[in-house]
Design an enzyme around this catalytic site. Structure first.
Site, PDB file in Angstrom:
ATOM      1  N   HIS A 373       0.836  -1.202   0.000  1.00 25.81           N
ATOM      2  CA  HIS A 373       0.000   0.000   0.000  1.00 25.81           C
ATOM      3  C   HIS A 373       0.876   1.259   0.000  1.00 25.81           C
ATOM      4  O   HIS A 373       0.705   2.154  -0.829  1.00 25.81           O
ATOM      5  CB  HIS A 373      -0.923  -0.032   1.228  1.00 25.81           C
ATOM      6  CG  HIS A 373      -1.806   1.167   1.385  1.00 25.81           C
ATOM      7  ND1 HIS A 373      -3.172   1.105   1.172  1.00 25.81           N
ATOM      8  CD2 HIS A 373      -1.527   2.448   1.733  1.00 25.81           C
ATOM      9  CE1 HIS A 373      -3.684   2.317   1.382  1.00 25.81           C
ATOM     10  NE2 HIS A 373      -2.705   3.153   1.733  1.00 25.81           N
ATOM     11  N   GLU A 374       1.831   1.325   0.913  1.00 22.98           N
ATOM     12  CA  GLU A 374       2.668   2.533   1.042  1.00 22.98           C
ATOM     13  C   GLU A 374       3.516   2.775  -0.197  1.00 22.98           C
ATOM     14  O   GLU A 374       3.620   3.896  -0.689  1.00 22.98           O
ATOM     15  CB  GLU A 374       3.571   2.435   2.278  1.00 22.98           C
ATOM     16  CG  GLU A 374       2.830   2.401   3.607  1.00 22.98           C
ATOM     17  CD  GLU A 374       1.745   3.453   3.722  1.00 22.98           C
ATOM     18  OE1 GLU A 374       1.901   4.550   3.174  1.00 22.98           O
ATOM     19  OE2 GLU A 374       0.713   3.159   4.357  1.00 22.98           O
ATOM     20  N   HIS A 377       1.669   4.276  -2.971  1.00 21.76           N
ATOM     21  CA  HIS A 377       1.554   5.750  -2.865  1.00 21.76           C
ATOM     22  C   HIS A 377       2.735   6.411  -3.586  1.00 21.76           C
ATOM     23  O   HIS A 377       2.580   7.434  -4.256  1.00 21.76           O
ATOM     24  CB  HIS A 377       1.550   6.200  -1.403  1.00 21.76           C
ATOM     25  CG  HIS A 377       0.199   6.086  -0.733  1.00 21.76           C
ATOM     26  ND1 HIS A 377      -0.964   6.533  -1.304  1.00 21.76           N
ATOM     27  CD2 HIS A 377      -0.152   5.574   0.485  1.00 21.76           C
ATOM     28  CE1 HIS A 377      -1.987   6.310  -0.481  1.00 21.76           C
ATOM     29  NE2 HIS A 377      -1.519   5.720   0.618  1.00 21.76           N
ATOM     30  N   TYR A 388      -4.384  14.316  -3.050  1.00 22.64           N
ATOM     31  CA  TYR A 388      -4.812  13.519  -1.904  1.00 22.64           C
ATOM     32  C   TYR A 388      -6.041  14.091  -1.203  1.00 22.64           C
ATOM     33  O   TYR A 388      -6.043  14.297   0.005  1.00 22.64           O
ATOM     34  CB  TYR A 388      -3.650  13.343  -0.934  1.00 22.64           C
ATOM     35  CG  TYR A 388      -3.737  12.131  -0.047  1.00 22.64           C
ATOM     36  CD1 TYR A 388      -3.789  10.843  -0.587  1.00 22.64           C
ATOM     37  CD2 TYR A 388      -3.769  12.262   1.337  1.00 22.64           C
ATOM     38  CE1 TYR A 388      -3.858   9.731   0.223  1.00 22.64           C
ATOM     39  CE2 TYR A 388      -3.841  11.154   2.158  1.00 22.64           C
ATOM     40  CZ  TYR A 388      -3.889   9.885   1.590  1.00 22.64           C
ATOM     41  OH  TYR A 388      -3.959   8.780   2.402  1.00 22.64           O
ATOM     42  N   GLU A 397      -5.892   6.415  -2.633  1.00 23.19           N
ATOM     43  CA  GLU A 397      -5.970   5.379  -1.597  1.00 23.19           C
ATOM     44  C   GLU A 397      -6.352   4.027  -2.190  1.00 23.19           C
ATOM     45  O   GLU A 397      -5.834   2.977  -1.793  1.00 23.19           O
ATOM     46  CB  GLU A 397      -6.997   5.773  -0.523  1.00 23.19           C
ATOM     47  CG  GLU A 397      -6.402   6.534   0.636  1.00 23.19           C
ATOM     48  CD  GLU A 397      -5.291   5.760   1.337  1.00 23.19           C
ATOM     49  OE1 GLU A 397      -5.446   4.548   1.557  1.00 23.19           O
ATOM     50  OE2 GLU A 397      -4.262   6.370   1.647  1.00 23.19           O
ATOM     51  N   ASP A 408       0.017  -9.015  -1.706  1.00 21.57           N
ATOM     52  CA  ASP A 408      -0.255  -9.937  -0.607  1.00 21.57           C
ATOM     53  C   ASP A 408      -0.837 -11.263  -1.123  1.00 21.57           C
ATOM     54  O   ASP A 408      -0.913 -12.244  -0.394  1.00 21.57           O
ATOM     55  CB  ASP A 408      -1.257  -9.246   0.344  1.00 21.57           C
ATOM     56  CG  ASP A 408      -1.171  -9.776   1.756  1.00 21.57           C
ATOM     57  OD1 ASP A 408      -0.211 -10.488   2.053  1.00 21.57           O
ATOM     58  OD2 ASP A 408      -2.086  -9.478   2.544  1.00 21.57           O
ATOM     59  N   ASP A 410      -3.199 -13.721  -1.537  1.00 23.09           N
ATOM     60  CA  ASP A 410      -4.408 -14.545  -1.481  1.00 23.09           C
ATOM     61  C   ASP A 410      -5.571 -14.042  -0.637  1.00 23.09           C
ATOM     62  O   ASP A 410      -6.397 -14.823  -0.204  1.00 23.09           O
ATOM     63  CB  ASP A 410      -4.055 -16.003  -1.139  1.00 23.09           C
ATOM     64  CG  ASP A 410      -2.844 -16.075  -0.237  1.00 23.09           C
ATOM     65  OD1 ASP A 410      -1.988 -16.922  -0.484  1.00 23.09           O
ATOM     66  OD2 ASP A 410      -2.753 -15.257   0.693  1.00 23.09           O
ATOM     67  N   TYR A 419      -3.870  -5.887  12.434  1.00 23.94           N
ATOM     68  CA  TYR A 419      -5.033  -5.243  13.049  1.00 23.94           C
ATOM     69  C   TYR A 419      -5.572  -6.123  14.173  1.00 23.94           C
ATOM     70  O   TYR A 419      -5.697  -7.350  13.999  1.00 23.94           O
ATOM     71  CB  TYR A 419      -6.088  -5.029  11.967  1.00 23.94           C
ATOM     72  CG  TYR A 419      -7.291  -4.212  12.385  1.00 23.94           C
ATOM     73  CD1 TYR A 419      -7.137  -2.920  12.892  1.00 23.94           C
ATOM     74  CD2 TYR A 419      -8.575  -4.735  12.265  1.00 23.94           C
ATOM     75  CE1 TYR A 419      -8.244  -2.168  13.263  1.00 23.94           C
ATOM     76  CE2 TYR A 419      -9.687  -3.987  12.623  1.00 23.94           C
ATOM     77  CZ  TYR A 419      -9.511  -2.700  13.129  1.00 23.94           C
ATOM     78  OH  TYR A 419     -10.614  -1.964  13.493  1.00 23.94           O
ATOM     79  N   ASP A 460     -11.014  13.456   7.046  1.00 21.36           N
ATOM     80  CA  ASP A 460     -10.108  12.558   6.312  1.00 21.36           C
ATOM     81  C   ASP A 460      -9.904  13.040   4.861  1.00 21.36           C
ATOM     82  O   ASP A 460      -9.981  12.260   3.910  1.00 21.36           O
ATOM     83  CB  ASP A 460     -10.662  11.126   6.359  1.00 21.36           C
ATOM     84  CG  ASP A 460      -9.725  10.080   5.762  1.00 21.36           C
ATOM     85  OD1 ASP A 460      -8.496  10.289   5.792  1.00 21.36           O
ATOM     86  OD2 ASP A 460     -10.229   9.062   5.260  1.00 21.36           O
ATOM     87  N   HIS A 465      -9.870   7.674   2.742  1.00 21.15           N
ATOM     88  CA  HIS A 465      -9.745   6.272   3.172  1.00 21.15           C
ATOM     89  C   HIS A 465     -11.088   5.550   3.198  1.00 21.15           C
ATOM     90  O   HIS A 465     -11.133   4.364   3.512  1.00 21.15           O
ATOM     91  CB  HIS A 465      -9.111   6.190   4.566  1.00 21.15           C
ATOM     92  CG  HIS A 465      -7.676   6.603   4.610  1.00 21.15           C
ATOM     93  ND1 HIS A 465      -7.288   7.890   4.911  1.00 21.15           N
ATOM     94  CD2 HIS A 465      -6.535   5.905   4.367  1.00 21.15           C
ATOM     95  CE1 HIS A 465      -5.963   7.963   4.875  1.00 21.15           C
ATOM     96  NE2 HIS A 465      -5.483   6.780   4.536  1.00 21.15           N
TER      97      HIS A 465
HETATM   98  S1  TI3 Z   1      -2.163   5.482   4.289  1.00 27.30           S
HETATM   99  C1  TI3 Z   1      -2.690   3.972   4.935  1.00 27.30           C
HETATM  100  C2  TI3 Z   1      -1.727   3.213   5.785  1.00 27.30           C
HETATM  101  C3  TI3 Z   1      -2.244   1.841   6.051  1.00 27.30           C
HETATM  102  C4  TI3 Z   1      -2.366   0.934   5.024  1.00 27.30           C
HETATM  103  C5  TI3 Z   1      -2.633   1.502   7.330  1.00 27.30           C
HETATM  104  C6  TI3 Z   1      -2.903  -0.299   5.259  1.00 27.30           C
HETATM  105  C7  TI3 Z   1      -3.157   0.265   7.568  1.00 27.30           C
HETATM  106  C8  TI3 Z   1      -3.287  -0.633   6.542  1.00 27.30           C
HETATM  107  C9  TI3 Z   1      -3.982   4.097   5.654  1.00 27.30           C
HETATM  108  O1  TI3 Z   1      -4.927   3.584   5.173  1.00 27.30           O
HETATM  109  N1  TI3 Z   1      -4.027   4.752   6.841  1.00 27.30           N
HETATM  110  C10 TI3 Z   1      -5.276   4.925   7.544  1.00 27.30           C
HETATM  111  C11 TI3 Z   1      -5.552   6.365   7.876  1.00 27.30           C
HETATM  112  O2  TI3 Z   1      -4.642   7.178   7.751  1.00 27.30           O
HETATM  113  N2  TI3 Z   1      -6.781   6.751   8.260  1.00 27.30           N
HETATM  114  C12 TI3 Z   1      -7.939   5.893   8.361  1.00 27.30           C
HETATM  115  C13 TI3 Z   1      -7.150   8.142   8.560  1.00 27.30           C
HETATM  116  C14 TI3 Z   1      -8.576   8.112   8.965  1.00 27.30           C
HETATM  117  C15 TI3 Z   1      -9.115   6.837   8.435  1.00 27.30           C
HETATM  118  C16 TI3 Z   1      -7.958   4.910   9.468  1.00 27.30           C
HETATM  119  C17 TI3 Z   1      -8.920   3.932   9.492  1.00 27.30           C
HETATM  120  C18 TI3 Z   1      -7.047   4.936  10.502  1.00 27.30           C
HETATM  121  C19 TI3 Z   1      -9.015   3.012  10.518  1.00 27.30           C
HETATM  122  C20 TI3 Z   1      -7.113   4.025  11.518  1.00 27.30           C
HETATM  123  C21 TI3 Z   1      -8.064   3.051  11.523  1.00 27.30           C
HETATM  124  C22 TI3 Z   1      -6.320   8.770   9.636  1.00 27.30           C
HETATM  125  O3  TI3 Z   1      -5.857   8.076  10.563  1.00 27.30           O
HETATM  126  O4  TI3 Z   1      -6.151   9.996   9.588  1.00 27.30           O
HETATM  127 ZN    ZN Z   2      -2.754   5.135   2.198  1.00 28.41          ZN
HETATM  128 CA    CA Z   3      -4.248  -8.586   2.932  1.00 33.72          CA
END
Ligand code: TI3
Ligand code: ZN
Ligand code: CA
Length: 550
Positions: A373-374, A377, A388, A397, A408, A410, A419, A460, A465
């Site tokens: 994912h990163e 970006h 963004y 995103e 990843d 599968d 998580y 956000d 996201h």
């Molecule tokens: S950029 C990416 C990083 C990531 C990828 C993290 C895959 C976990 C898995 C990402 O999606 N970050 C999440 C994120 O920045 N945010 C969302 C915003 C608000 C929503 C989020 C959702 C965070 C659920 C935490 C939990 C934020 O934190 O500002």
């Molecule tokens: Zn992201």
């Molecule tokens: Ca996965």
């Protein structure tokens, strides 16, 4: 003299090779194709007695030179062997008493690069083995061996070349040193200075440059950094292998085998905002992570390094892309950003990973899809460069989620590995069924899976996201098929899906692209690769119909 009954082959060998002790079954010789000189000779040879008459004990060097004299026809050399060879090292084998001499071939006192030999001499002064490569007389006798530039000029030339490549070098680990060599470049010998230089900043390297001593031109260069495979345990307790670099006696997390390298640092729990600032302004990445052996004990660092290599390989194998800029840009990661920070990010320069609070998240580098994912970006920044926020931000995103899920392999979940360690089977997001995961901006609902459910608030960055899920769902339908809000989609598989999205991202979309442009870019990409009337093209239209994007 020990004698045996000679076989005819041995008799022939003697007839050709002259006199000495010969043990028929043990003699072996191999002639190389390049110069028609021996690559190895295995035999037992004693110095003729007349030469050993003097009282003084002969030295091993004298034995080696007499042996070379004896073999000089096979070596295709003339004159005194002392002028052709210099002994540079002698190692005595304690158990067997055998001495192993290493020699370098010279011409007019200048060593020939790579033309080295080993000669083994037993403790009763018998030569038993010769290995190496010898450049014959006729190839080297007319070579120019007096330089037109001096060593200092060669060194400054190389200094410039290294800085052009990696940026300003504030201090060399050891002063670059120029040595004169005859260097064989594609069959032609050049008189060169070999300049070796060691750097750790701004990039690790053990640089080798060959500078033509007649005109100062660089005719060959390489980085001979010492790469080794190291081991460690990842965040999930799994065993990982990854590439590191050896520097004196310690190892550090730099993989020099992929692009311009993969390098992982320790951010020492610095606040994410402060770290981000230092990283972007001063190029600070944190502390070097070192180990005295090939085992690394920081799981977050192990995974950041190993997963970055996995993602590099995915992009290279799947899209023939050489890192995020397609020019081999170095992949820099820092782990332990913040104190229990619950996020990960690409800051325009590098990847940053939090350790998580241990409850909602464990260290983010533990999940391959997060690194996918990163780094996506970073790819987006260098291609479509989607702004963004709002719809372009949601697409930004979404590309990271889609390609992160593809790396990843599968599953269609995001961040499941890092998580909520105490809850099985859940994830941060689901590309397959976005609505099954509570929407962080509106916990009453799930993530949107249709354009009619687009989040239109400002949180956000306009729901980047959250609204990403609409496009995520389209990608999942395209790959796996299904019926969504009564629209049927025929799946075309992951392989075709990833190619279509990658092409849309890198060939069609622009910073302000919205969902409707996304639909058209995917159609266009499918037509390019699979044709106008292909199932792939039809399925793209079905997938976007299903999520309400026209
Ligand atoms: S950029 C990416 C990083 C990531 C990828 C993290 C895959 C976990 C898995 C990402 O999606 N970050 C999440 C994120 O920045 N945010 C969302 C915003 C608000 C929503 C989020 C959702 C965070 C659920 C935490 C939990 C934020 O934190 O500002
Ligand atoms: Zn992201
Ligand atoms: Ca996965």
């Amino acid at each position: 003299m020990k004698k045996k009954i000679f076989s005819s082959a041995a008799a022939l060998a003697i007839a050709l090779g002259g006199l000495s002790t010969v043990h028929a079954d043990e003699n072996q010789i191999k002639i190389n194709d390049k110069y028609n000189t021996p690559s190895y000779i295995i035999e037992k040879w004693e110095m003729p007695p007349k030469l050993t008459l003097s009282k003084k004990k002969v030295t091993e060097e004298e034995i080696a030179l007499s042996y070379l004299e004896y073999q000089k026809d096979k070596l295709k050399l003339k004159g005194n062997m002392k002028n052709h060879f210099k002994v540079v090292d002698t190692q005595k084998d304690k158990e067997t008493g055998t001495s192993h001499l290493r020699l370098v071939e010279h011409q007019n006192g200048v060593p020939i690069y790579g033309s080295e030999q080993t000669i083994s001499i037993t403790d009763n002064q018998e030569v038993t083995a010769f290995f190496g490569e010898v450049v014959p007389q006729e190839h080297k006798e007319n070579l120019d061996t007096s330089p037109s530039i001096d060593a200092a000029q060669a060194e400054s030339k190389v200094n410039q070349a290294i800085e052009d490549k990696i940026g300003e070098v504030k201090a060399y680990d050891a002063d670059p040193k120029a040595e004169l060599y005859l260097f064989d470049k594609e069959g032609d010998f050049h008189l060169t200075y070999l300049v070796k230089a060691s750097t750790s900043n701004p990039a690790p390297g053990y640089w080798h440059y060959f500078v033509d001593a007649s005109n100062g031109e660089i005719i060959e260069s390489f980085n001979a950094i010492d790469n080794v495979t190291a081991f460690g345990e990842g965040v999930l307790g799994d065993k990982k292998k990854f590439e590191v670099t050896k520097d004196n006696n310690s190892y550090y997390l730099y993989d020099g085998t992929r692009g311009d390298g993969i390098h992982t640092f320790n951010a020492l729990n610095l606040d994410p905002n402060l770290f981000n600032l230092l990283s972007q302004i001063f190029g600070y990445h944190g502390d070097e992570i070192t180990s005295n052996h090939k085992f690394f004990s920081d799981p977050a660092a192990v995974d950041a390094q190993a997963h970055a290599a996995d993602v590099y390989d995915y992009y290279e194998e799947t899209f023939n892309r050489d890192s995020f800029d397609d020019e081999g840009a170095r992949l820099i990661s820092s782990v332990h950003v913040g104190d229990g920070w619950n996020n990960a990010a690409w800051n325009g320069v590098q990847m940053m990973y939090g350790d998580g609070d241990g409850d909602t998240f464990i260290p983010f580098s533990g999940a391959l899809d997060v690194i996918g994912h990163e780094l996506t970006h970073a790819v987006t920044d260098r291609s479509a460069d989607l702004v963004y926020q709002y719809e372009p931000g949601a697409l930004n995103e979404s590309f990271s989620d889609i390609l992160g899920a593809m790396v990843d392999r599968d599953d269609w979940l995001m961040g499941e590995d890092i998580y909520t360690p105490d809850i099985e089977g859940d994830a941060l997001r689901s590309l397959e069924d976005p609505a099954s995961i509570p929407n962080p901006l509106n916990p009453e609902e799930g993530y949107p899976d249709h354009y009619s459910k687009l989040y239109t608030g400002e949180l956000d960055n306009g729901g980047v996201h959250v609204n990403s899920s609409i496009n995520n769902k389209a990608a999942h339908l395209l790959s796996e098929g299904g019926t969504h809000y009564d629209v049927e989609v025929e799946g075309i598989g992951r392989k075709a899906t990833e190619q279509i999205y990658y092409r849309a991202l890198t060939k069609y979309l622009t910073p302000t692209s919205d969902f409707s442009m996304m639909r058209q870019a995917a159609i266009q990409s499918a037509i390019d690769i699979y044709g106008e009337n292909s199932q792939q093209t039809i399925s793209v239209k079905q997938a976007y119909d299903a999520v309400g994007v026209k």
